[in-house]
Design a protein around this motif. Structure first.
Motif, PDB file in Angstrom:
ATOM      1  N   ARG A  21       0.748  -1.357   0.008  1.00  0.00           N
ATOM      2  CA  ARG A  21       0.332   0.272   0.395  1.00  0.00           C
ATOM      3  C   ARG A  21       0.721   1.454   0.051  1.00  0.00           C
ATOM      4  O   ARG A  21       0.210   2.697  -0.157  1.00  0.00           O
ATOM      5  CB  ARG A  21      -1.210  -0.010   1.143  1.00  0.00           C
ATOM      6  N   VAL A  25       1.304   4.109  -2.585  1.00  0.00           N
ATOM      7  CA  VAL A  25       1.366   5.878  -2.359  1.00  0.00           C
ATOM      8  C   VAL A  25       2.537   6.680  -2.688  1.00  0.00           C
ATOM      9  O   VAL A  25       2.330   8.211  -3.866  1.00  0.00           O
ATOM     10  CB  VAL A  25       1.094   6.387  -0.499  1.00  0.00           C
ATOM     11  N   GLU A  28       2.147   7.039  -7.146  1.00  0.00           N
ATOM     12  CA  GLU A  28       1.119   8.257  -6.798  1.00  0.00           C
ATOM     13  C   GLU A  28       2.221   9.316  -7.631  1.00  0.00           C
ATOM     14  O   GLU A  28       1.732  10.589  -7.903  1.00  0.00           O
ATOM     15  CB  GLU A  28       0.711   8.117  -5.826  1.00  0.00           C
ATOM     16  N   MET A  29       3.227   9.469  -6.029  1.00  0.00           N
ATOM     17  CA  MET A  29       3.784  11.114  -5.401  1.00  0.00           C
ATOM     18  C   MET A  29       5.015  11.060  -6.574  1.00  0.00           C
ATOM     19  O   MET A  29       5.319  12.441  -7.078  1.00  0.00           O
ATOM     20  CB  MET A  29       4.211  11.350  -4.217  1.00  0.00           C
ATOM     21  N   ASN A 116       6.930   7.732   6.875  1.00  0.00           N
ATOM     22  CA  ASN A 116       5.566   8.180   7.567  1.00  0.00           C
ATOM     23  C   ASN A 116       4.365   6.741   6.519  1.00  0.00           C
ATOM     24  O   ASN A 116       3.481   7.149   7.339  1.00  0.00           O
ATOM     25  CB  ASN A 116       4.695   9.705   7.622  1.00  0.00           C
ATOM     26  N   ILE A 117       5.095   7.597   5.815  1.00  0.00           N
ATOM     27  CA  ILE A 117       3.887   6.461   4.595  1.00  0.00           C
ATOM     28  C   ILE A 117       3.716   5.145   4.786  1.00  0.00           C
ATOM     29  O   ILE A 117       3.285   4.393   4.811  1.00  0.00           O
ATOM     30  CB  ILE A 117       4.085   6.787   2.771  1.00  0.00           C
ATOM     31  N   ASN A 120       2.450   3.494   8.126  1.00  0.00           N
ATOM     32  CA  ASN A 120       1.085   4.046   7.832  1.00  0.00           C
ATOM     33  C   ASN A 120       1.065   2.877   7.114  1.00  0.00           C
ATOM     34  O   ASN A 120      -0.245   1.987   7.399  1.00  0.00           O
ATOM     35  CB  ASN A 120       0.977   5.226   7.324  1.00  0.00           C
ATOM     36  N   GLY A 121       1.126   2.344   6.316  1.00  0.00           N
ATOM     37  CA  GLY A 121       0.772   1.330   5.145  1.00  0.00           C
ATOM     38  C   GLY A 121       1.347   0.060   6.263  1.00  0.00           C
ATOM     39  O   GLY A 121      -0.189  -0.735   6.479  1.00  0.00           O
TER      40      GLY A 121
END
Lengths: 202, 490
Positions: A21, A25, A28-29, A116-117, A120-121
């Motif tokens: 996940r 993200v 997408e960035m 963080n990404i 968080n995943g």
């Protein structure tokens, strides 16, 4: 703390879903396609982790992004980028030349977001497994020795550590690097019970 | 009281903090908008609250924001939107028309009814910090560039200094070589000077000095230095490119060029420099090195300079040797002239006196020499004298010398020789001369007979003049008594 191979498999799958996940993200960035490998999972005592990590990270202090959590499961998650990998990743994300590895406040912000990404995943995946809401601290960037990172917070010497190591690869740019994620957990029992339940449902 | 009013009451504190703060509902409706954001965006809270954030800032509906906000509304962990990656999550212009650079943290906060979560966006303005970091980076880059430049300049200076020191050392060696060459009397003396100096000037190279023969065909090594296993001791002039082109020929690893045929091993760096003076070739100075990239441009230049110096010195010595030869030799016969003979005889009688041994003199005259001249011309006479001179020279031993005394009279001086021995030598010479077969213009000139007068120091005088007179008198007697004989002075 010994886990059976099937328990480890499930844990790996859960973390992998989270990392997947995170990869989405990140994709997408940035324009380039970033791949995150299936993480290698190990459950270690606090005494073992230092030995395990010092081989790859060598120099102290290390930089880490930390997220604390409390609730059904308490502890904190650390994401560590070895310096070379960190500067590569920041350079790609910000579309800059891979330059000096030193980090300024702005670059630290960037690295914190990436950490963080990924965290968080992974934590999202775990909390889904627990089917329980966790409460989180603010994500923070910290520097210190492995020892300091581990004692930070309230975890006892008997705490168990879940270590997940993965590599990111960006094929177009022929860049790859390491991501090291570890969860400093007060108690593993809750997690094991949840794994058993999950296993039972499978 | 509706939810929005309740929220406003609850979060009114956020109006008093110097960061942007707003609260979004799951459907992206703005439910709180603090004073700071009002100032930054010039959008009053009464206008935006209740509206969808996407209407004002459509970029927030992109997948990369949307999916992460979704996690927040589900009560997931706080999410960061960093300044470098997102620049400005809520675009807000500064008075200078640039956008504020923002770092945003989004945290879930439980809804009032505890069902689901709101997203609280806290936005820090990092414009100032970013600018300062950029300034700092610029300064650091400039400083680093300056340091690098200075280091380069320093390194260049050091390199130059080293080069100058090297040039200085080379000049010292060169001057020392020239001084030594100037004090040499013969070319033979000069050769070791050249080899020593070359070994000092080119410690990593090997080489040899080659001198061309009279026919300008063959070059022979007179001296070598370094480990010279690849240099032939002899080669023909046409085998060398330097002699072909009459200029220095270098073959280096940087520059591919033709190799001379006189090299044993190909593929090494080498140089051949012709030694020339006034268009005349004296020889070749050859340098070679076993390793690549040793024969630098500086060394090539130095080699040419050194060779010029060596050539000049050798040419001078050659001239000196020629003049020396000419000053003591008779040009027709190549024997010593009378001037040198007198000098030599004085010296040798003095030595004989001191060391108490005898010295023999043989005066030689060709019988009826005038007849040869008359019958065959003066050239035939010259021919006979030359052949006789060669015959005399073949008889020489140890310290003996042969001279032309005058006209057709030749003289042998035999130091440390007794009267009996001298007489025997004279007789042998008479016999040898008889065997000479002299031809001139396909004509046999006939047998040569000699009259010889023999005298000795100290038996016939204690002064050289006296001994000479005695030998001359003996020769006269030999003539008178019928020629073709040897008479010893009485």
């Amino acid at each position: 703390m010994n886990l059976t191979p099937s328990q480890l498999d499930i844990l790996q799958e859960i973390i992998n879903i989270g990392v997947g996940r995170a990869a989405n993200v990140l994709n997408e960035m940035i324009a380039a396609h970033i791949r995150l490998q299936v993480p290698a999972i190990k459950v270690l005592s606090r005494l073992d982790i230092k030995q395990e990590l010092s081989a790859r990270l060598r120099l102290e202090p290390i930089s880490s992004v930390r997220l604390g959590f409390t609730g059904t499961l308490s502890g904190n998650a650390h994401l560590v980028f070895p310096t070379d990998s960190a500067s590569k990743l920041v350079a790609i994300l910000t579309d800059e030349e891979i330059g000096t590895p030193d980090l300024d406040a702005v670059k630290i912000g960037t690295l914190t977001e990436v950490g963080n990404i990924v965290i968080n995943g992974a934590i999202g995946s775990i909390s889904n497994l627990l089917k329980q809401q966790l409460r989180y601290s603010m994500p923070a960037y910290i520097e210190g020795s492995i020892e300091q990172l581990l004692t930070n917070g309230s975890s006892s010497i008997n705490a168990t550590i879940l270590l997940a190591q993965t590599r990111f690869t960006i094929d177009q740019l022929q860049v790859e690097g390491d991501i090291i994620l570890f969860f400093n957990l007060g108690s593993f029992d809750i997690l094991l019970t949840s794994i058993e339940q999950y296993y039972g449902e499978c | 009281m509706n939810d929005i009013q309740l929220l406003e009451d609850k979060f009114v504190l956020l109006d008093s903090i110097p960061v942007g703060a707003c609260i979004l509902q799951e459907d992206f409706t703005v439910v709180f908008w603090n004073k700071c954001l009002e100032e930054w965006t010039h959008i009053p809270s009464w206008e935006i609250i209740g509206g969808n954030i996407g209407t004002y800032f459509p970029h927030l509906m992109q997948a990369k924001y949307f999916s992460r906000f979704k996690q927040i509304f589900e009560g997931g962990p706080p999410t960061i939107f960093s300044a470098q990656l997102h620049k400005y999550i809520i675009p807000a212009l500064l008075p200078n028309q640039q956008f504020r650079i923002q770092h945003a943290t989004v945290t879930p906060i439980p809804r009032l009814n505890n069902r689901g979560f709101y997203a609280l966006l806290v936005i820090q303005d990092l414009t100032e910090l970013t600018n300062r970091i950029q300034d700092y980076r610029l300064m650091r880059d400039q400083a680093l560039a300056e340091i690098k430049e200075r280091r380069q300049a320093e390194a260049q200076l050091q390199q130059k200094t080293r080069e100058l020191e090297q040039r200085n050392l080379e000049l010292t060696h060169l001057r020392a070589m020239n001084d030594l060459l100037q004090s040499c009397l013969t070319m033979k003396e000069a050769y070791p000077v050249v080899s020593q100096s070359m070994a000092r000037l080119f410690p990593d190279l090997q080489g040899g000095l080659f001198i061309i023969d009279r026919d300008r065909q063959l070059l022979e090594s007179v001296v070598t230095w370094g480990d010279n296993n690849q240099i032939k001791t002899q080669f023909l002039a046409h085998e060398c490119w330097a002699l072909h082109q009459e200029k220095a020929h270098f073959a280096t690893s940087q520059e591919s060029s033709l190799s001379c045929q006189h090299l044993h091993v190909l593929g090494t760096e080498y140089g051949c420099i012709p030694m020339m003076l006034h268009g005349e070739v004296l020889g070749v100075l050859h340098l070679s090195c076993p390793l690549a990239e040793q024969l630098t441009e500086a060394q090539q230049l130095l080699a040419v300079t050194v060779t010029e110096n060596v050539a000049l010195a050798l040419a001078n010595l050659k001239l000196r040797e020629t003049l020396q030869y000419q000053s003591v030799r008779d040009p027709l016969t190549g024997l010593f002239n009378r001037r040198y003979m007198e000098e030599f005889l004085n010296r040798e009688t003095h030595r004989a006196q001191q060391e108490q041994h005898s010295l023999g003199i043989i005066m030689v005259d060709v019988d009826r020499f005038k007849n040869f001249n008359d019958a065959f011309g003066h050239e035939a006479g010259d021919r006979i004298l030359r052949e006789l001179a060669l015959c005399l020279q073949r008889q020489l031993r140890g310290l003996d010398i042969a001279c032309r005394y005058g006209g057709d009279e030749l003289l042998l001086i035999l130091p440390e020789t007794s009267l009996t021995e001298t007489w025997q030598r004279a007789e042998k010479l008479r016999a040898e001369a008889k065997n000479l077969k002299v031809w001139h213009r396909q004509q046999f000139l006939g047998a040569i007979a000699l009259s010889l007068g023999v005298a000795c120091f100290p038996e016939h005088g204690l002064k050289s003049e006296a001994v000479l007179r005695a030998a001359d008198a003996a020769l006269l007697r030999a003539k008178k008594e019928g020629r073709d004989r040897t008479i010893a002075a009485s």
